[in-house]
Write a protein that holds these residues in place. Structure first.
Motif, PDB file in Angstrom:
ATOM      1  N   MET A 139      13.345 -14.580   0.929  1.00  0.00           N
ATOM      2  CA  MET A 139      12.340 -13.852   1.708  1.00  0.00           C
ATOM      3  C   MET A 139      11.127 -14.720   1.946  1.00  0.00           C
ATOM      4  O   MET A 139      10.755 -15.522   1.126  1.00  0.00           O
ATOM      5  CB  MET A 139      11.930 -12.562   0.988  1.00  0.00           C
ATOM      6  N   SER A 140      10.535 -14.510   3.109  1.00  0.00           N
ATOM      7  CA  SER A 140       9.300 -15.219   3.391  1.00  0.00           C
ATOM      8  C   SER A 140       8.160 -14.395   2.790  1.00  0.00           C
ATOM      9  O   SER A 140       8.263 -13.183   2.688  1.00  0.00           O
ATOM     10  CB  SER A 140       9.153 -15.346   4.895  1.00  0.00           C
ATOM     11  N   GLY A 141       7.087 -15.039   2.372  1.00  0.00           N
ATOM     12  CA  GLY A 141       5.994 -14.284   1.749  1.00  0.00           C
ATOM     13  C   GLY A 141       4.904 -13.920   2.736  1.00  0.00           C
ATOM     14  O   GLY A 141       3.964 -13.202   2.401  1.00  0.00           O
ATOM     15  N   ALA A 142       5.017 -14.412   3.974  1.00  0.00           N
ATOM     16  CA  ALA A 142       3.915 -14.259   4.928  1.00  0.00           C
ATOM     17  C   ALA A 142       3.568 -12.792   5.172  1.00  0.00           C
ATOM     18  O   ALA A 142       2.394 -12.430   5.274  1.00  0.00           O
ATOM     19  CB  ALA A 142       4.282 -14.939   6.244  1.00  0.00           C
ATOM     20  N   GLN A 143       4.611 -11.938   5.240  1.00  0.00           N
ATOM     21  CA  GLN A 143       4.333 -10.539   5.559  1.00  0.00           C
ATOM     22  C   GLN A 143       3.579  -9.857   4.420  1.00  0.00           C
ATOM     23  O   GLN A 143       2.723  -9.002   4.661  1.00  0.00           O
ATOM     24  CB  GLN A 143       5.640  -9.786   5.859  1.00  0.00           C
ATOM     25  N   ALA A 144       3.903 -10.252   3.175  1.00  0.00           N
ATOM     26  CA  ALA A 144       3.205  -9.666   2.033  1.00  0.00           C
ATOM     27  C   ALA A 144       1.715 -10.027   2.093  1.00  0.00           C
ATOM     28  O   ALA A 144       0.835  -9.191   1.896  1.00  0.00           O
ATOM     29  CB  ALA A 144       3.841 -10.155   0.739  1.00  0.00           C
ATOM     30  N   LYS A 145       1.429 -11.285   2.406  1.00  0.00           N
ATOM     31  CA  LYS A 145       0.027 -11.712   2.541  1.00  0.00           C
ATOM     32  C   LYS A 145      -0.632 -10.970   3.694  1.00  0.00           C
ATOM     33  O   LYS A 145      -1.761 -10.501   3.597  1.00  0.00           O
ATOM     34  CB  LYS A 145      -0.046 -13.210   2.873  1.00  0.00           C
ATOM     35  N   ALA A 146       0.110 -10.886   4.812  1.00  0.00           N
ATOM     36  CA  ALA A 146      -0.455 -10.251   6.011  1.00  0.00           C
ATOM     37  C   ALA A 146      -0.803  -8.796   5.727  1.00  0.00           C
ATOM     38  O   ALA A 146      -1.851  -8.307   6.161  1.00  0.00           O
ATOM     39  CB  ALA A 146       0.525 -10.354   7.175  1.00  0.00           C
ATOM     40  N   ALA A 147       0.074  -8.104   4.966  1.00  0.00           N
ATOM     41  CA  ALA A 147      -0.184  -6.692   4.659  1.00  0.00           C
ATOM     42  C   ALA A 147      -1.522  -6.560   3.933  1.00  0.00           C
ATOM     43  O   ALA A 147      -2.349  -5.701   4.247  1.00  0.00           O
ATOM     44  CB  ALA A 147       0.945  -6.115   3.809  1.00  0.00           C
ATOM     45  N   VAL A 148      -1.745  -7.438   2.953  1.00  0.00           N
ATOM     46  CA  VAL A 148      -2.982  -7.353   2.172  1.00  0.00           C
ATOM     47  C   VAL A 148      -4.190  -7.713   3.055  1.00  0.00           C
ATOM     48  O   VAL A 148      -5.209  -7.016   3.040  1.00  0.00           O
ATOM     49  CB  VAL A 148      -2.898  -8.269   0.924  1.00  0.00           C
ATOM     50  N   ILE A 149      -4.047  -8.770   3.861  1.00  0.00           N
ATOM     51  CA  ILE A 149      -5.158  -9.180   4.727  1.00  0.00           C
ATOM     52  C   ILE A 149      -5.532  -8.029   5.677  1.00  0.00           C
ATOM     53  O   ILE A 149      -6.698  -7.801   5.974  1.00  0.00           O
ATOM     54  CB  ILE A 149      -4.789 -10.467   5.519  1.00  0.00           C
ATOM     55  N   CYS A 150      -4.511  -7.268   6.122  1.00  0.00           N
ATOM     56  CA  CYS A 150      -4.773  -6.174   7.079  1.00  0.00           C
ATOM     57  C   CYS A 150      -5.146  -4.859   6.391  1.00  0.00           C
ATOM     58  O   CYS A 150      -5.334  -3.847   7.061  1.00  0.00           O
ATOM     59  CB  CYS A 150      -3.555  -5.933   7.964  1.00  0.00           C
ATOM     60  N   GLY A 151      -5.198  -4.830   5.065  1.00  0.00           N
ATOM     61  CA  GLY A 151      -5.625  -3.619   4.358  1.00  0.00           C
ATOM     62  C   GLY A 151      -4.528  -2.584   4.149  1.00  0.00           C
ATOM     63  O   GLY A 151      -4.808  -1.397   4.018  1.00  0.00           O
ATOM     64  N   CYS A 152      -3.265  -3.018   4.107  1.00  0.00           N
ATOM     65  CA  CYS A 152      -2.146  -2.061   3.935  1.00  0.00           C
ATOM     66  C   CYS A 152      -1.640  -2.026   2.492  1.00  0.00           C
ATOM     67  O   CYS A 152      -1.908  -2.935   1.707  1.00  0.00           O
ATOM     68  CB  CYS A 152      -0.940  -2.506   4.757  1.00  0.00           C
ATOM     69  N   VAL A 153      -0.839  -0.974   2.208  1.00  0.00           N
ATOM     70  CA  VAL A 153       0.032  -0.999   1.032  1.00  0.00           C
ATOM     71  C   VAL A 153       1.376  -1.464   1.602  1.00  0.00           C
ATOM     72  O   VAL A 153       2.043  -0.730   2.320  1.00  0.00           O
ATOM     73  CB  VAL A 153       0.189   0.406   0.408  1.00  0.00           C
ATOM     74  N   GLY A 154       1.764  -2.706   1.315  1.00  0.00           N
ATOM     75  CA  GLY A 154       2.999  -3.268   1.887  1.00  0.00           C
ATOM     76  C   GLY A 154       4.105  -3.255   0.845  1.00  0.00           C
ATOM     77  O   GLY A 154       3.887  -3.618  -0.312  1.00  0.00           O
ATOM     78  N   VAL A 155       5.309  -2.812   1.250  1.00  0.00           N
ATOM     79  CA  VAL A 155       6.459  -2.773   0.335  1.00  0.00           C
ATOM     80  C   VAL A 155       7.532  -3.712   0.856  1.00  0.00           C
ATOM     81  O   VAL A 155       7.880  -3.656   2.037  1.00  0.00           O
ATOM     82  CB  VAL A 155       7.010  -1.339   0.225  1.00  0.00           C
ATOM     83  N   PHE A 156       8.060  -4.569  -0.016  1.00  0.00           N
ATOM     84  CA  PHE A 156       9.032  -5.585   0.406  1.00  0.00           C
ATOM     85  C   PHE A 156      10.238  -5.537  -0.507  1.00  0.00           C
ATOM     86  O   PHE A 156      10.123  -5.835  -1.699  1.00  0.00           O
ATOM     87  CB  PHE A 156       8.376  -6.980   0.392  1.00  0.00           C
ATOM     88  N   ALA A 157      11.390  -5.123   0.045  1.00  0.00           N
ATOM     89  CA  ALA A 157      12.609  -5.057  -0.765  1.00  0.00           C
ATOM     90  C   ALA A 157      13.340  -6.387  -0.648  1.00  0.00           C
ATOM     91  O   ALA A 157      13.420  -6.961   0.441  1.00  0.00           O
ATOM     92  CB  ALA A 157      13.503  -3.931  -0.265  1.00  0.00           C
ATOM     93  N   GLU A 158      13.863  -6.866  -1.759  1.00  0.00           N
ATOM     94  CA  GLU A 158      14.580  -8.156  -1.761  1.00  0.00           C
ATOM     95  C   GLU A 158      15.713  -8.054  -2.774  1.00  0.00           C
ATOM     96  O   GLU A 158      15.464  -7.807  -3.950  1.00  0.00           O
ATOM     97  CB  GLU A 158      13.584  -9.282  -2.107  1.00  0.00           C
ATOM     98  N   VAL A 159      16.956  -8.257  -2.307  1.00  0.00           N
ATOM     99  CA  VAL A 159      18.109  -8.143  -3.215  1.00  0.00           C
ATOM    100  C   VAL A 159      18.204  -9.289  -4.203  1.00  0.00           C
ATOM    101  O   VAL A 159      18.800  -9.142  -5.267  1.00  0.00           O
ATOM    102  CB  VAL A 159      19.469  -8.093  -2.468  1.00  0.00           C
ATOM    103  N   SER A 160      17.645 -10.424  -3.835  1.00  0.00           N
ATOM    104  CA  SER A 160      17.731 -11.567  -4.751  1.00  0.00           C
ATOM    105  C   SER A 160      16.494 -11.602  -5.650  1.00  0.00           C
ATOM    106  O   SER A 160      15.379 -11.875  -5.187  1.00  0.00           O
ATOM    107  CB  SER A 160      17.847 -12.869  -3.937  1.00  0.00           C
ATOM    108  N   GLY A 161      16.722 -11.324  -6.943  1.00  0.00           N
ATOM    109  CA  GLY A 161      15.614 -11.353  -7.904  1.00  0.00           C
ATOM    110  C   GLY A 161      14.926 -12.713  -7.910  1.00  0.00           C
ATOM    111  O   GLY A 161      13.693 -12.803  -7.966  1.00  0.00           O
ATOM    112  N   ASP A 162      15.716 -13.795  -7.798  1.00  0.00           N
ATOM    113  CA  ASP A 162      15.127 -15.145  -7.838  1.00  0.00           C
ATOM    114  C   ASP A 162      14.131 -15.333  -6.695  1.00  0.00           C
ATOM    115  O   ASP A 162      13.026 -15.851  -6.885  1.00  0.00           O
ATOM    116  CB  ASP A 162      16.221 -16.215  -7.692  1.00  0.00           C
ATOM    117  N   ALA A 163      14.567 -14.905  -5.478  1.00  0.00           N
ATOM    118  CA  ALA A 163      13.702 -15.088  -4.306  1.00  0.00           C
ATOM    119  C   ALA A 163      12.417 -14.288  -4.479  1.00  0.00           C
ATOM    120  O   ALA A 163      11.309 -14.779  -4.198  1.00  0.00           O
ATOM    121  CB  ALA A 163      14.442 -14.650  -3.040  1.00  0.00           C
ATOM    122  N   LEU A 164      12.563 -13.061  -4.975  1.00  0.00           N
ATOM    123  CA  LEU A 164      11.389 -12.192  -5.102  1.00  0.00           C
ATOM    124  C   LEU A 164      10.403 -12.713  -6.151  1.00  0.00           C
ATOM    125  O   LEU A 164       9.192 -12.800  -5.903  1.00  0.00           O
ATOM    126  CB  LEU A 164      11.841 -10.778  -5.452  1.00  0.00           C
TER     127      LEU A 164
END
Ligand SMILES: NC(=O)c1ccc[n+]([C@@H]2O[C@H](COP(=O)([O-])OP(=O)(O)OC[C@H]3O[C@@H](n4cnc5c(N)ncnc54)[C@H](O)[C@@H]3O)[C@@H](O)[C@H]2O)c1
Length: 428
Positions: free
Chosen positions: A1-26
């Motif tokens: 997974m890319s992390g950009a969306q998680a950062k973007a969610a915080v920068i934009c003031g959201c509660v962002g949820v990101f599901a990832e099947v690979s524990g290593d990637a997350l």
């Protein structure tokens, strides 16, 4: 997974949820600081979402597991408590390559899925398509309750439609109106490619973070200067947004490897920034050269009817000649290297992409190359959009010709008899 969306969610003031099947990637994204916290079961996830929504706290939460489970749990929460816990939704699995690792079906664990895609590809394909149908069914319920959903540019709508999911719009036929949900190009980004704005980027070859800070400061002052010139309001808005970004980018610690930055900019901005970087290399303000580039997801570099050219409405969205012509033009005009490839973002056969690298070593020649190549690299796609009947693009081309008298673009002739257009549109 890319992390950009998680950062973007915080920068934009959201509660962002990101599901990832690979524990290593997350966990890797968590360790790198892209993701604020991790929930490993659905109960924990829902209680964290409720807590942060109550506190109105911007946060990104990773969930280790399948995204279909998350969608279905959100439906259950809505159906049992009436609480719609998600206002905005998209899917970011690698659906451009769904049967070879891009999408993990909900019926399998991550490891089972890695084995089955090779051991029993037919069964795996069936499960992927079943899972996509299940996922869309949940998304449709939440959308009916008020959630806004869009395609992330990963061919999710396309693959879901191929899987027979309930994703097609009744009566829709063209690339524009085929699906229930819009593409992010039309829905989120707006008409920026017609204004010549796109993800311009650069890498500091010195690999020194201090050089990246210097380039951020240079880009900020160039944008400030451009804002004080006579630019159209719609362009001013873009400069203002992007100035906010470039001023804050350093503090969000986005760098993982190369000291690189992305900044959306138009032709004028890209050339002015490139020349200012080149001067800074020449006078030693920067310790090493700078390599300019851009994402393939840009004005002229990509022909993709499901993404970059989704808002080219004259029927030419299905042609792939702009990307080819662009890369050849870039090579003639001084790119240090060019690349032409297929499949980026939405999958093989669905898209043609071109890219370039341009080395700024502080020389006069590098400045000349930046001027000529960047002008072509932007104006080419803007002209194509103008020919397809886009007014913003036509205005941008006129402005570019006023700024550079050597530029001659054939302007389109408009249909004056509206009944001809109406007849054409009714046939779509
Ligand atoms: N719109 C854009 O500008 C843009 C930019 C970059 C990438 N993309 C597209 O977005 C997609 C994702 O890009 P990426 O770089 O994050 O890819 P990636 O392969 O690094 O990440 C996708 C992740 O999804 C996970 N995954 C697959 N199926 C899942 C499921 N059912 N539930 C939960 N997790 C699942 C995979 O384990 C993988 O880690 C690609 O198709 C890419 O082309 C779009």
């Amino acid at each position: 997974m890319s992390g950009a969306q998680a950062k973007a969610a915080v920068i934009c003031g959201c509660v962002g949820v990101f599901a990832e099947v690979s524990g290593d990637a997350l966990w890797k994204r968590h360790a790198q600081g892209w993701l604020v916290e991790v929930a490993s079961d659905l109960d924990a996830l829902i209680s964290r979402i409720r807590k942060f929504r109550r506190e109105r706290k911007a946060v990104s939460i990773g969930y280790v597991g399948n995204v279909v489970d998350v969608w279905e749990r959100l439906v259950l929460e809505y159906e049992t408590s009436g609480d719609l816990l998600v206002e905005l939704g998209s899917d970011q699995t690698s659906c451009h390559n769904p049967f070879l690792g891009g999408y993990c079906p909900v019926q399998l664990t991550y490891d089972e899925s890695r084995s089955m895609m090779h051991d029993d590809p037919e069964k795996f394909k069936d499960l992927v398509q079943q899972s996509l149908r299940q996922q869309v069914a949940a998304i449709n319920k939440l959308a009916a309750a008020g959630m806004h959903f869009w395609d992330y540019g990963n061919a999710f709508l396309l693959e879901a439609s191929r899987a027979g999911a309930d994703i097609l719009k009744e009566g829709g036929s063209s690339t524009r109106s085929r699906f229930r949900y819009p593409s992010y190009v039309e829905d989120i980004m707006g008409d920026i490619f017609s204004l010549g704005f796109g993800p311009f980027r650069w890498v500091c070859a010195s690999a020194d973070p201090a050089d990246l800070d210097v380039t951020d400061a240079i880009a900020t002052s160039v944008l400030e200067e451009l804002l004080n010139t006579d630019v159209a309001d719609v362009v001013k808005e873009q400069y203002t947004d992007n100035m906010r970004w470039i001023k804050e980018a350093g503090r969000h610690q986005m760098v993982v490897g190369s000291q690189a930055r992305i900044l959306y900019s138009d032709q004028k901005g890209r050339i002015a920034i490139a020349l200012a970087f080149n001067t800074a290399v020449a006078n030693g303000k920067l310790k090493g050269p700078v390599v300019l580039s851009r994402d393939h997801h840009d004005v002229s570099g990509t022909d993709s009817p499901f993404r970059e050219t989704a808002n080219v409405y004259d029927g030419s969205a299905l042609c792939a000649d702009m990307a080819v012509q662009n890369v050849i033009g870039d090579s003639f005009r001084g790119a240090t290297w060019v690349a032409l490839h297929n499949g980026g973002g939405v999958g093989w056969g669905e898209v043609t992409n071109g890219g370039f690298g341009l080395l700024l070593d502080g020389s006069e020649d590098a400045a000349k190359r930046a001027r000529t190549m960047l002008a072509w690299d932007v104006s080419n796609g803007v002209a194509r959009r103008a020919w397809s009947g886009n007014n913003n693009a036509e205005d941008s081309v006129r402005r570019a010709m006023a700024d550079d008298t050597a530029l001659h673009v054939t302007m389109p002739h408009h249909v004056t008899d509206k009944s001809v257009l109406e007849a054409a549109l009714s046939r779509r």
